[in-house]
Write a protein that holds these residues in place. Structure first.
Motif, PDB file in Angstrom:
ATOM      1  N   ASP A 194      65.877  58.054  40.133  1.00 11.45           N
ATOM      2  CA  ASP A 194      67.165  58.584  39.678  1.00 11.45           C
ATOM      3  C   ASP A 194      66.876  59.620  38.593  1.00 11.45           C
ATOM      4  O   ASP A 194      66.445  59.289  37.495  1.00 11.45           O
ATOM      5  CB  ASP A 194      68.027  57.437  39.132  1.00 11.45           C
ATOM      6  CG  ASP A 194      69.459  57.871  38.819  1.00 11.45           C
ATOM      7  OD1 ASP A 194      69.628  58.850  38.072  1.00 11.45           O
ATOM      8  OD2 ASP A 194      70.392  57.212  39.314  1.00 11.45           O
ATOM      9  N   GLU A 195      67.098  60.879  38.912  1.00 17.31           N
ATOM     10  CA  GLU A 195      66.679  61.968  38.013  1.00 17.31           C
ATOM     11  C   GLU A 195      67.342  61.857  36.641  1.00 17.31           C
ATOM     12  O   GLU A 195      66.692  62.102  35.611  1.00 17.31           O
ATOM     13  CB  GLU A 195      66.987  63.328  38.647  1.00 17.31           C
ATOM     14  CG  GLU A 195      66.110  63.634  39.858  1.00 17.31           C
ATOM     15  CD  GLU A 195      66.375  65.020  40.422  1.00 17.31           C
ATOM     16  OE1 GLU A 195      67.076  65.820  39.742  1.00 17.31           O
ATOM     17  OE2 GLU A 195      65.888  65.308  41.524  1.00 17.31           O
ATOM     18  N   LYS A 196      68.602  61.496  36.615  1.00 19.06           N
ATOM     19  CA  LYS A 196      69.305  61.393  35.329  1.00 19.06           C
ATOM     20  C   LYS A 196      68.716  60.265  34.479  1.00 19.06           C
ATOM     21  O   LYS A 196      68.518  60.421  33.270  1.00 19.06           O
ATOM     22  CB  LYS A 196      70.804  61.171  35.557  1.00 19.06           C
ATOM     23  CG  LYS A 196      71.660  61.343  34.300  1.00 19.06           C
ATOM     24  CD  LYS A 196      73.130  61.353  34.639  1.00 19.06           C
ATOM     25  CE  LYS A 196      74.010  61.550  33.403  1.00 19.06           C
ATOM     26  NZ  LYS A 196      73.875  62.862  32.778  1.00 19.06           N
ATOM     27  N   LEU A 197      68.422  59.140  35.131  1.00 19.57           N
ATOM     28  CA  LEU A 197      67.844  58.013  34.394  1.00 19.57           C
ATOM     29  C   LEU A 197      66.402  58.288  34.002  1.00 19.57           C
ATOM     30  O   LEU A 197      65.948  57.859  32.934  1.00 19.57           O
ATOM     31  CB  LEU A 197      67.931  56.736  35.231  1.00 19.57           C
ATOM     32  CG  LEU A 197      69.335  56.247  35.574  1.00 19.57           C
ATOM     33  CD1 LEU A 197      69.278  54.850  36.186  1.00 19.57           C
ATOM     34  CD2 LEU A 197      70.244  56.238  34.350  1.00 19.57           C
ATOM     35  N   LEU A 198      65.675  58.991  34.846  1.00 20.77           N
ATOM     36  CA  LEU A 198      64.292  59.339  34.518  1.00 20.77           C
ATOM     37  C   LEU A 198      64.240  60.207  33.267  1.00 20.77           C
ATOM     38  O   LEU A 198      63.419  59.974  32.368  1.00 20.77           O
ATOM     39  CB  LEU A 198      63.640  60.060  35.699  1.00 20.77           C
ATOM     40  CG  LEU A 198      62.153  60.420  35.546  1.00 20.77           C
ATOM     41  CD1 LEU A 198      61.311  59.170  35.349  1.00 20.77           C
ATOM     42  CD2 LEU A 198      61.686  61.199  36.769  1.00 20.77           C
ATOM     43  N   GLU A 199      65.139  61.179  33.183  1.00 18.39           N
ATOM     44  CA  GLU A 199      65.199  62.019  31.984  1.00 18.39           C
ATOM     45  C   GLU A 199      65.608  61.214  30.761  1.00 18.39           C
ATOM     46  O   GLU A 199      65.030  61.353  29.680  1.00 18.39           O
ATOM     47  CB  GLU A 199      66.183  63.177  32.199  1.00 18.39           C
ATOM     48  CG  GLU A 199      65.621  64.339  32.988  1.00 18.39           C
ATOM     49  CD  GLU A 199      64.359  64.899  32.354  1.00 18.39           C
ATOM     50  OE1 GLU A 199      64.391  65.265  31.149  1.00 18.39           O
ATOM     51  OE2 GLU A 199      63.326  64.959  33.041  1.00 18.39           O
ATOM     52  N   PHE A 200      66.612  60.343  30.949  1.00 21.98           N
ATOM     53  CA  PHE A 200      67.075  59.523  29.834  1.00 21.98           C
ATOM     54  C   PHE A 200      65.976  58.583  29.344  1.00 21.98           C
ATOM     55  O   PHE A 200      65.850  58.325  28.145  1.00 21.98           O
ATOM     56  CB  PHE A 200      68.312  58.719  30.256  1.00 21.98           C
ATOM     57  CG  PHE A 200      68.833  57.805  29.183  1.00 21.98           C
ATOM     58  CD1 PHE A 200      69.522  58.303  28.088  1.00 21.98           C
ATOM     59  CD2 PHE A 200      68.618  56.432  29.258  1.00 21.98           C
ATOM     60  CE1 PHE A 200      69.999  57.460  27.094  1.00 21.98           C
ATOM     61  CE2 PHE A 200      69.084  55.581  28.270  1.00 21.98           C
ATOM     62  CZ  PHE A 200      69.779  56.103  27.182  1.00 21.98           C
ATOM     63  N   SER A 201      65.164  58.069  30.264  1.00 18.25           N
ATOM     64  CA  SER A 201      64.105  57.117  29.896  1.00 18.25           C
ATOM     65  C   SER A 201      63.118  57.725  28.901  1.00 18.25           C
ATOM     66  O   SER A 201      62.517  57.005  28.098  1.00 18.25           O
ATOM     67  CB  SER A 201      63.363  56.642  31.144  1.00 18.25           C
ATOM     68  OG  SER A 201      62.512  57.654  31.675  1.00 18.25           O
ATOM     69  N   LYS A 202      62.970  59.041  28.942  1.00 15.63           N
ATOM     70  CA  LYS A 202      62.024  59.718  28.047  1.00 15.63           C
ATOM     71  C   LYS A 202      62.510  59.711  26.600  1.00 15.63           C
ATOM     72  O   LYS A 202      61.725  59.933  25.680  1.00 15.63           O
ATOM     73  CB  LYS A 202      61.792  61.160  28.518  1.00 15.63           C
ATOM     74  CG  LYS A 202      61.139  61.244  29.899  1.00 15.63           C
ATOM     75  CD  LYS A 202      61.121  62.668  30.424  1.00 15.63           C
ATOM     76  CE  LYS A 202      60.583  62.723  31.857  1.00 15.63           C
ATOM     77  NZ  LYS A 202      60.654  64.086  32.439  1.00 15.63           N
TER      78      LYS A 202
END
Length: 450
Positions: free
Chosen positions: A223-231
């Protein structure tokens, strides 16, 4: 930290399952509990109201009086009441703090919470996680699935609350700090309730930020949005469905692997998983990470996964009639959920039963998935006409209309497909009391044909 509730006035907003659980718990702690409910009393409410009054809980139905609201120490909101509602405004005008039932349970317990949120897949992941942890611990599913966590507060031998949490509950949770928080996916939903997509995202994001920061945070790596948020998350972060050097769970060569501290371990083959579809493999991977963090052995994880039964109405296998397999995915109340189910079937003759009360969400991706995986669509309910228009605009024309669930099943059987999938992509309230009744009607009628 536990509070002294003796003779403190606590206001419960809504006669809901979670509100009732909070009311009973607080009444047992000698609080003065008041439940205020906007809807009128129904005959079926009478037994419950009498039970609550016997516990000295005050109840009003059909509106919210100033007498109930004033001088309250705290208000506990039922998940269905939006923060922009009139009762929220009135409570805040009286400077009364509002929390969720989950936050109350967290503040009253010394046992760790595992929080599982996301637009889709929460219930399956919650049930599976609790099932795996139960190999070694006393872990109970709760929250949106199972019982409200307040029901478990007096259970002395409990080791873990495995809690499905919705954006509604997180909206009014400001100090809830789970040991592990999992975010499965993010797609548009509940936009009206939250008054915007960004507000919906932020409600879920709260438990991954200070001061609610969990020790461990688990995100969907696809999930691109969650992947970015995870950072941006300051917890120890794990990703599922994404292979990386460390802290991940991923699929390779039809097997699920877990990697931590530069050590990679095989957990289970996809063939051994009782769940079907890539979305369910993601649910499994998330649960595996939780289990590994909590020290469950690979052997016990594999055994638990293989013995797991999928919760009702979530891509649930019903039976086989002749060559036709029937699946009940009534919980798919939006197109995104239905897409996940539709994409689980490849190279098969599939009849999809869809429709219900329209949420007026975009249907482009839904139509694209149907074009790739579905041979015939049978439409029921109020959404039928708009669904037909969108399907035909996207080049799909093998469409039938039926007036009832029973006639839709009869029609699908006459087509002799490989699979009949009920995945409505709509709410159920045009024809049923909820997705549970819709799924039960589907299952009961299919089983009557065996």
């Amino acid at each position: 930290m536990k509070k002294n509730w003796f003779e403190k006035k606590v206001l419960i907003l809504g006669l809901s399952k979670s509100g009732i659980s909070a009311a009973k718990y607080l009444s047992g702690k000698c609080a003065n509990v008041y439940i205020t409910e906007s809807r009128e009393e129904k005959p079926e409410d009478r037994a419950l109201i009498e039970e609550l009054k016997a516990l000295d809980i005050e109840i009003e139905m059909g509106g919210h009086s100033d007498e109930f609201i004033k001088d309250s120490y705290l208000a506990i909101a039922s998940p269905g009441i939006p923060p922009h509602s009139e009762i929220f405004k009135r409570v805040k005008e009286n400077n009364i703090p509002i929390i969720s039932e989950i936050e109350l349970a967290y503040s009253e317990s010394l046992k760790p919470f595992i929080a599982i949120t996301g637009t889709n897949g929460k219930t399956t992941t919650t049930a599976l996680t609790a099932h795996i942890l139960s190999e070694e611990y006393n872990a109970e599913p709760c929250g949106n699935y199972g019982v409200p966590p307040c029901d478990l507060l007096n259970k002395a031998d409990l080791d873990y609350f495995v809690c499905e949490v919705s954006s509604f509950q997180l909206e009014t949770s400001n100090s809830f700090q789970p040991q592990i928080a999992c975010w499965l996916n993010f797609t548009p939903d509940h936009i009206d309730w939250h008054q915007g997509l960004e507000n919906y995202f932020n409600a879920k994001a709260k438990i991954f930020k200070y001061p609610q920061l969990p020790a461990f945070a688990i995100f969907n790596g696809q999930d691109e949005k969650l992947l970015e948020f995870s950072k941006t998350c300051l917890s120890e972060v794990f990703l599922f469905d994404k292979k990386q050097e460390n802290n991940c769970c991923y699929i390779e060569d039809e097997k699920i692997y877990f990697c931590r501290n530069n050590k990679t371990e095989e957990i289970i083959t996809l063939q051994e998983c009782p769940l079907i579809g890539h979305h369910n493999y993601q649910n499994v991977m998330c649960a595996v990470i939780v289990a590994k963090i909590e020290g469950i052995s690979n052997e016990d994880i594999k055994k638990a996964i293989m013995s797991f039964k999928v919760p009702e109405h979530r891509l649930e296998y019903v039976t086989k009639i002749g060559k036709t397999e029937f699946y009940n995915d009534s919980k798919a109340t939006n197109p995104e959920s239905a897409i996940v189910a539709i994409n689980s079937f490849n190279n098969k003759d599939v009849v999809l039963i869809a429709g219900g009360r329209d949420k007026n969400t975009d249907l482009k991706e839904f139509c694209n998935s149907i074009n790739k995986h579905i041979k015939t669509v049978i439409l029921i309910g109020e959404a039928g006409k708009r669904f037909e228009e969108n399907l035909r605009q996207n080049g799909f024309n093998n469409i039938n209309f039926e007036q009832t669930m029973q006639s839709a099943i009869d029609k699908s059987l006459s087509l002799n497909p490989d699979v009949v999938l009920l995945s409505p992509a709509c709410a159920s309230f045009d024809m049923f009391s909820g997705y549970e009744e819709r799924g039960k009607v589907f299952k009961d009628y299919v089983l009557s044909k065996v």
